[in-house]
Design an enzyme around this catalytic site. Structure first.
Site, PDB file in Angstrom:
ATOM      1  N   HIS A  86       0.792  -1.247   0.244  1.00 26.71           N
ATOM      2  CA  HIS A  86       0.038   0.109   0.034  1.00 26.71           C
ATOM      3  C   HIS A  86       0.924   1.309   0.009  1.00 26.71           C
ATOM      4  O   HIS A  86       1.925   1.350   0.658  1.00 26.71           O
ATOM      5  CB  HIS A  86      -0.880   0.013   1.134  1.00 26.71           C
ATOM      6  CG  HIS A  86      -0.238  -0.001   2.524  1.00 26.71           C
ATOM      7  ND1 HIS A  86      -0.183   1.141   3.282  1.00 26.71           N
ATOM      8  CD2 HIS A  86      -0.266  -1.055   3.314  1.00 26.71           C
ATOM      9  CE1 HIS A  86       0.261   1.001   4.403  1.00 26.71           C
ATOM     10  NE2 HIS A  86       0.400  -0.514   4.393  1.00 26.71           N
ATOM     11  N   ASP A  88      -0.629   4.210   0.845  1.00 26.14           N
ATOM     12  CA  ASP A  88      -1.082   5.169   1.604  1.00 26.14           C
ATOM     13  C   ASP A  88      -0.654   5.291   2.838  1.00 26.14           C
ATOM     14  O   ASP A  88      -0.036   4.066   3.313  1.00 26.14           O
ATOM     15  CB  ASP A  88      -2.711   5.026   1.558  1.00 26.14           C
ATOM     16  CG  ASP A  88      -3.248   3.782   2.367  1.00 26.14           C
ATOM     17  OD1 ASP A  88      -2.501   2.828   2.087  1.00 26.14           O
ATOM     18  OD2 ASP A  88      -4.239   3.734   3.196  1.00 26.14           O
ATOM     19  N   GLU A 153      -5.196   0.977   2.384  1.00 22.72           N
ATOM     20  CA  GLU A 153      -5.021  -0.055   3.518  1.00 22.72           C
ATOM     21  C   GLU A 153      -5.419   0.480   4.583  1.00 22.72           C
ATOM     22  O   GLU A 153      -6.101  -0.065   5.679  1.00 22.72           O
ATOM     23  CB  GLU A 153      -3.573  -0.550   3.450  1.00 22.72           C
ATOM     24  CG  GLU A 153      -3.448  -2.011   4.065  1.00 22.72           C
ATOM     25  CD  GLU A 153      -3.022  -1.815   5.675  1.00 22.72           C
ATOM     26  OE1 GLU A 153      -3.287  -2.719   6.355  1.00 22.72           O
ATOM     27  OE2 GLU A 153      -2.828  -0.800   6.057  1.00 22.72           O
ATOM     28  N   THR A 315     -16.868  22.105  37.462  1.00 19.39           N
ATOM     29  CA  THR A 315     -17.614  20.983  38.057  1.00 19.39           C
ATOM     30  C   THR A 315     -18.943  20.882  37.205  1.00 19.39           C
ATOM     31  O   THR A 315     -19.746  21.856  36.922  1.00 19.39           O
ATOM     32  CB  THR A 315     -17.876  21.737  39.474  1.00 19.39           C
ATOM     33  OG1 THR A 315     -18.545  23.045  39.420  1.00 19.39           O
ATOM     34  CG2 THR A 315     -16.875  21.637  40.287  1.00 19.39           C
ATOM     35  N   HIS A 427       2.646   4.187  12.537  1.00 21.29           N
ATOM     36  CA  HIS A 427       1.559   4.954  12.955  1.00 21.29           C
ATOM     37  C   HIS A 427       1.728   6.127  13.950  1.00 21.29           C
ATOM     38  O   HIS A 427       0.936   6.673  14.636  1.00 21.29           O
ATOM     39  CB  HIS A 427       0.517   4.013  13.575  1.00 21.29           C
ATOM     40  CG  HIS A 427      -0.013   2.830  12.616  1.00 21.29           C
ATOM     41  ND1 HIS A 427      -1.168   2.420  12.724  1.00 21.29           N
ATOM     42  CD2 HIS A 427       0.485   2.567  11.219  1.00 21.29           C
ATOM     43  CE1 HIS A 427      -1.478   1.496  11.672  1.00 21.29           C
ATOM     44  NE2 HIS A 427      -0.376   1.773  10.882  1.00 21.29           N
TER      45      HIS A 427
HETATM   46  N1  BES Z   1       1.440  -2.788   8.126  1.00 19.78           N
HETATM   47  C1  BES Z   1       0.532  -2.544   9.106  1.00 19.78           C
HETATM   48  C2  BES Z   1       0.058  -4.110   9.547  1.00 19.78           C
HETATM   49  C3  BES Z   1       1.281  -4.674  10.571  1.00 19.78           C
HETATM   50  C4  BES Z   1       2.065  -4.112  10.883  1.00 19.78           C
HETATM   51  C5  BES Z   1       0.982  -6.305  10.745  1.00 19.78           C
HETATM   52  C6  BES Z   1       3.179  -4.751  11.634  1.00 19.78           C
HETATM   53  C7  BES Z   1       2.045  -6.795  11.265  1.00 19.78           C
HETATM   54  C8  BES Z   1       3.075  -6.109  12.022  1.00 19.78           C
HETATM   55  C9  BES Z   1      -0.956  -2.137   8.253  1.00 19.78           C
HETATM   56  O1  BES Z   1      -0.628  -1.082   7.630  1.00 19.78           O
HETATM   57  C10 BES Z   1      -1.755  -1.616   9.291  1.00 19.78           C
HETATM   58  O2  BES Z   1      -1.671  -0.880  10.004  1.00 19.78           O
HETATM   59  N2  BES Z   1      -2.855  -2.243   9.714  1.00 19.78           N
HETATM   60  C11 BES Z   1      -4.012  -1.812  10.478  1.00 19.78           C
HETATM   61  C12 BES Z   1      -5.366  -2.692  10.055  1.00 19.78           C
HETATM   62  C13 BES Z   1      -6.389  -1.747  10.230  1.00 19.78           C
HETATM   63  C14 BES Z   1      -6.789  -0.409   9.602  1.00 19.78           C
HETATM   64  C15 BES Z   1      -7.915  -2.460   9.780  1.00 19.78           C
HETATM   65  C16 BES Z   1      -3.615  -2.304  11.899  1.00 19.78           C
HETATM   66  O3  BES Z   1      -3.136  -3.255  12.342  1.00 19.78           O
HETATM   67  O4  BES Z   1      -4.053  -1.491  12.820  1.00 19.78           O
HETATM   68 MN    MN Z   2       1.163  -1.359   6.202  1.00 17.75          MN
HETATM   69 MN    MN Z   3      -0.081   0.700   8.885  1.00 16.30          MN
END
Ligand code: BES
Ligand code: MN
Ligand code: MN
Length: 457
Positions: A86, A88, A153, A315, A427
């Site tokens: 992805h 994004d 994604e 309050t 993130h």
């Molecule tokens: N790349 C991640 C998922 C990930 C990171 C899996 C590290 C295993 C180890 C993906 O971009 C992500 O952040 N997925 C989200 C999914 C959600 C938006 C449904 C997540 O895991 O929070």
């Molecule tokens: Mn990812």
């Molecule tokens: Mn991610």
């Protein structure tokens, strides 16, 4: 392969500079004001795919952000890889916690800092560079390759399911390869064989129809914030077990062998907690940290809103309260079933004095992937060459909901070739890609296409 590997050695600066350009485009999928940036980012990737010699490169519009596809199918009799990733990224906020601009990539020490550096632009880019090396040096790829790089994604892949349904033929392959997960540790490469799933919920409570003076009314009316915290507090018991009725019904227990293989991994328990400023880890009684992270479901409050949170004191009994709650799920839990069980439970816990609204956000299915597929063997050999060390097999705590869709809609297994790190801060502020692993990742990917190409279709 010698020529491919030495080409890559000579191309390191270009590979890095190209990735930096990719990272400069703020492709934040959740913010509507970045819509044009996502299109620009998709076109940037598509142009690069054309430049390296991929064919049928397309930027496919959806009702959300576009999906970039490309292929190279000149290896008859050889297997076909569907590479998914992805372009994004997550929002960069809070900006003030970044040491440098999230969309102006910079190197500090061994790391490249930028939003998306590992999740997932850097890990997409390393495959592009590996494919480029094969095409430039040999004029061909050792396997057939199709690419599907989406722009949604991070917002639950909303338009991907329909795209897969309507493009089954164009996406025909033997295996899906994804680099969007984490290595076990700095010097320990890994191949993932499981991902957790997800059910994301929002709970809204309303008590009195307006905010009230807490002296004049306090004690005789329901306070939705008190009620909400009491309800949330009941959802995980003293043993770290989730109390939603039926929650564990479909959980696949870990077998003796798998527990032994997880216990054999060189996990640094003290370092894990210490690096996070914690005196120790916590969780469900009777399970190790790795089991809790990878093979047990969770329930976490992601955020709460309500009442007075400004400076000083006020309050007040607020009229409303809200919480966002996510549950990470494991095989064979069904996210829809869990989401409904959660809603029923919330309604059963709420006193009749408050109004309840439960909103269902995204769900994603947990997955276990094949470990005996030839592509896994090829990935194993490739990573061993790229890193000079054999990979270990791990589960992953995060979620990639599309993996279950590949299985259900296209009937394809997935190999998770990980090049991120658990502390890459995906993130979060100051996301980074550990550059030694970026270059080893490029070599590993190049080796993967080579090794998998030795198999007959
Ligand atoms: N790349 C991640 C998922 C990930 C990171 C899996 C590290 C295993 C180890 C993906 O971009 C992500 O952040 N997925 C989200 C999914 C959600 C938006 C449904 C997540 O895991 O929070
Ligand atoms: Mn990812
Ligand atoms: Mn991610």
């Amino acid at each position: 392969m010698d020529n491919v590997i030495s080409y890559l050695e000579g191309q390191r600066t270009q590979a890095l500079e190209g990735l930096k350009d990719f990272l400069r485009i703020p492709s934040v999928s959740t913010h509507p004001h970045h819509r044009e940036d996502l299109r620009r980012c998709a076109r940037f990737l598509a142009d690069e795919l054309k430049r390296i010699g991929m064919q049928n490169v397309a930027v496919n519009p959806t009702s959300g952000h576009p999906i970039v596809t490309a292929d190279w199918l000149g290896a008859p009799g050889r297997p076909t890889v569907l590479l998914y990733g992805h372009y994004d990224v997550q929002p960069a906020e809070p900006f003030e916690l970044w040491e440098s601009d999230p969309f102006d990539p910079v190197i500090r020490g061994d790391n490249l800092y930028a939003r998306g550096s590992t999740d997932d632009k850097g890990q997409v880019w390393l495959h592009v560079k590996a494919l480029e090396a094969h095409l430039r040096e040999n004029g061909r790829l050792p396997v057939n390759v199709r690419m599907l790089i989406e722009g949604e994604e991070e917002v639950s892949s909303e338009n991907l399911e329909a795209y897969l349904e309507s493009h089954r033929e164009e996406l025909g392959a033997d295996v899906v390869v994804i680099s969007d997960t984490s290595m076990f540790d700095y010097e320990q490469p890994s191949i993932g064989y499981a991902l957790r799933g997800m059910a994301y919920m929002e709970v809204r409570l309303e008590g009195p129809n307006k905010d009230l003076h807490s002296g004049v009314y306090g004690g005789a009316v329901p306070n939705p914030l008190n009620v909400l915290s009491e309800m949330l507090g009941k959802m995980v018991d003293g043993d770290g077990r989730i109390t939603v009725p039926g929650f564990y019904d479909d959980v696949l227990p870990l077998g003796v062998e798998e527990r032994a293989s997880l216990a054999a991994l060189p996990f640094d328990e003290e370092g894990f907690a210490g690096r996070l400023g914690l005196p120790g880890s916590t969780g469900e009684k009777g399970y190790s940290t790795l089991e809790r992270l990878w093979a047990r479901p969770t329930l976490d409050v992601n955020g709460m809103l309500g009442g007075f949170t400004g400076e000083g004191s006020k309050t007040v009994i607020p009229s409303k309260a809200m919480a966002k709650v996510s549950m990470r799920l494991v095989p064979n839990q069904d996210p829809e079933r869990i989401a409904h069980a959660f809603e029923d439970y919330v309604r059963s816990l709420a006193p009749p004095t408050v109004k309840v609204e439960v909103i269902h956000h995204g769900t994603g299915k947990p997955v276990l992937t094949a470990r005996d597929h030839p592509a896994v063997t090829a990935a194993h050999q490739a990573i061993t060459r790229g890193f000079g060390k054999e990979p270990v097999y791990i589960r992953e705590g995060g979620s990639i909901p599309v993996v279950a869709m590949f299985e259900e809609i296209l009937g394809l297994p997935t190999v998770l070739m990980a090049f991120g790190l658990p502390d890459c801060d995906a993130h979060a502020p100051n996301e980074k890609f550990h550059l030694p692993n970026f270059y080893r990742g490029i070599d590993s990917a190049a080796w993967f296409y080579e090794e998998y190409g030795r198999y007959a279709d």
